[in-house]
Design a protein around this motif. Sequence first.
Motif, PDB file in Angstrom:
ATOM      1  N   UNK A  97      86.842  23.250  20.051  1.00 51.26           N
ATOM      2  CA  UNK A  97      85.808  23.308  21.084  1.00 51.26           C
ATOM      3  C   UNK A  97      86.516  23.195  22.434  1.00 51.26           C
ATOM      4  N   UNK A  98      85.882  23.705  23.486  1.00 53.65           N
ATOM      5  CA  UNK A  98      86.500  23.574  24.806  1.00 53.65           C
ATOM      6  C   UNK A  98      85.532  23.106  25.883  1.00 53.65           C
ATOM      7  N   UNK A  99      84.226  23.013  25.578  1.00 51.79           N
ATOM      8  CA  UNK A  99      83.277  22.563  26.599  1.00 51.79           C
ATOM      9  C   UNK A  99      81.996  22.069  25.960  1.00 51.79           C
ATOM     10  N   UNK A 100      81.330  21.168  26.654  1.00 51.48           N
ATOM     11  CA  UNK A 100      79.985  20.753  26.299  1.00 51.48           C
ATOM     12  C   UNK A 100      79.223  20.515  27.595  1.00 51.48           C
ATOM     13  N   UNK A 101      77.909  20.555  27.493  1.00 53.57           N
ATOM     14  CA  UNK A 101      77.131  20.323  28.697  1.00 53.57           C
ATOM     15  C   UNK A 101      75.654  20.180  28.402  1.00 53.57           C
ATOM     16  N   UNK A 102      74.970  19.329  29.173  1.00 53.17           N
ATOM     17  CA  UNK A 102      73.547  19.112  28.955  1.00 53.17           C
ATOM     18  C   UNK A 102      72.687  20.197  29.606  1.00 53.17           C
ATOM     19  N   UNK A 103      71.462  20.292  29.143  1.00 51.85           N
ATOM     20  CA  UNK A 103      70.461  21.129  29.783  1.00 51.85           C
ATOM     21  C   UNK A 103      69.595  20.245  30.687  1.00 51.85           C
ATOM     22  N   UNK A 104      68.919  20.901  31.611  1.00 49.64           N
ATOM     23  CA  UNK A 104      67.911  20.196  32.407  1.00 49.64           C
ATOM     24  C   UNK A 104      66.609  20.979  32.318  1.00 49.64           C
TER      25      UNK A 104
END
Length: 321
Positions: free
Chosen positions: A119-126
């Motif tokens: 994996x190289x990235x993660x991020x939340x939604x708004x």
Amino acid sequence: MTISRRLLLGAAATLPLAAPALAAFPEQPVRVVVPWNPGGLADILMRALGPGMGRLLGQPVVIENRAGANGAVGTQVVARSPADGHTLILGNAETHVINPLIYPKLTYNPATEFTPVTTFASGPFVLITRPGLGAETLEAFLAMVRRQPGKITFASWGIGSTSHLAMEALIKQAKLEMLHVPFTGAAPAATALIAGQVDCMFLNAGPAEAAAKDGKSKILGVGSRTRIPQLPNTPTMVELGLPVDAANWFGLLGPAGLPAPVAARIAAVVGDALKADQVQEVFRAQAALPVTQTPAEMQSFLAVDRERWGGVVKDLDIRLE
């Protein structure tokens, strides 16, 4: 003594297989299939990462967009490609976890037809609303939806996508009725939202922050367990009483049978490429968190993610032909 000798002989026997596989890679440009339209978060992050990977590998990294069927079209292409490291898929929860849960006739098996790399990235939604909707808080938004059952629309980047399932989870928890408008990618969905064609959506935090800077679109809550640095004054959905887990991850996988030394080298190259200042800058702008995993760590992560999303899909009872 005999046992040690056997272990040494066994280890030595693997070297003729591993060394040539690594020595021959890469012999040509490395193709990364992004199974969504250009301009979405996955595409932006991969295009930031690609040049550095290419320099470290000594071969160009070519990005190819193959959108369709919630990422299934491009993913299938890679499943049928040679397992030599020259063709990779940019995968996420949709392509390698959710699709097999909602598509009974899926033409690939993500659990058996791919080799996890990293994996190289993660991020939340708004949760973001269109300009002029008139709801300044989540409470006001929920009241608006309840006054107009089935009239308020929400966008997603595809049926069964993480953006779709996150909103369905909110709808179920808050006992709402809304109309789903699916698009073929995050970029067209966000464009429709900003143009006022749909009322709201769960969007990646970076693009949402940019869309809300003029004060017209409104971010109502963050779909992570803790607040994020880019939006320190925006409460999480948990704080607002609706614990919706809305986030995604991005990673690279190869076809099944990808030699372990090749997978390990690509993972190491990705980790080094992530350290570049220009890559870090793009990730910060997109509110994406750099993440690195070994192939074995990604394999374990996928197993956990399948269990998590499996529960969501089962609760919502989503099945697509």
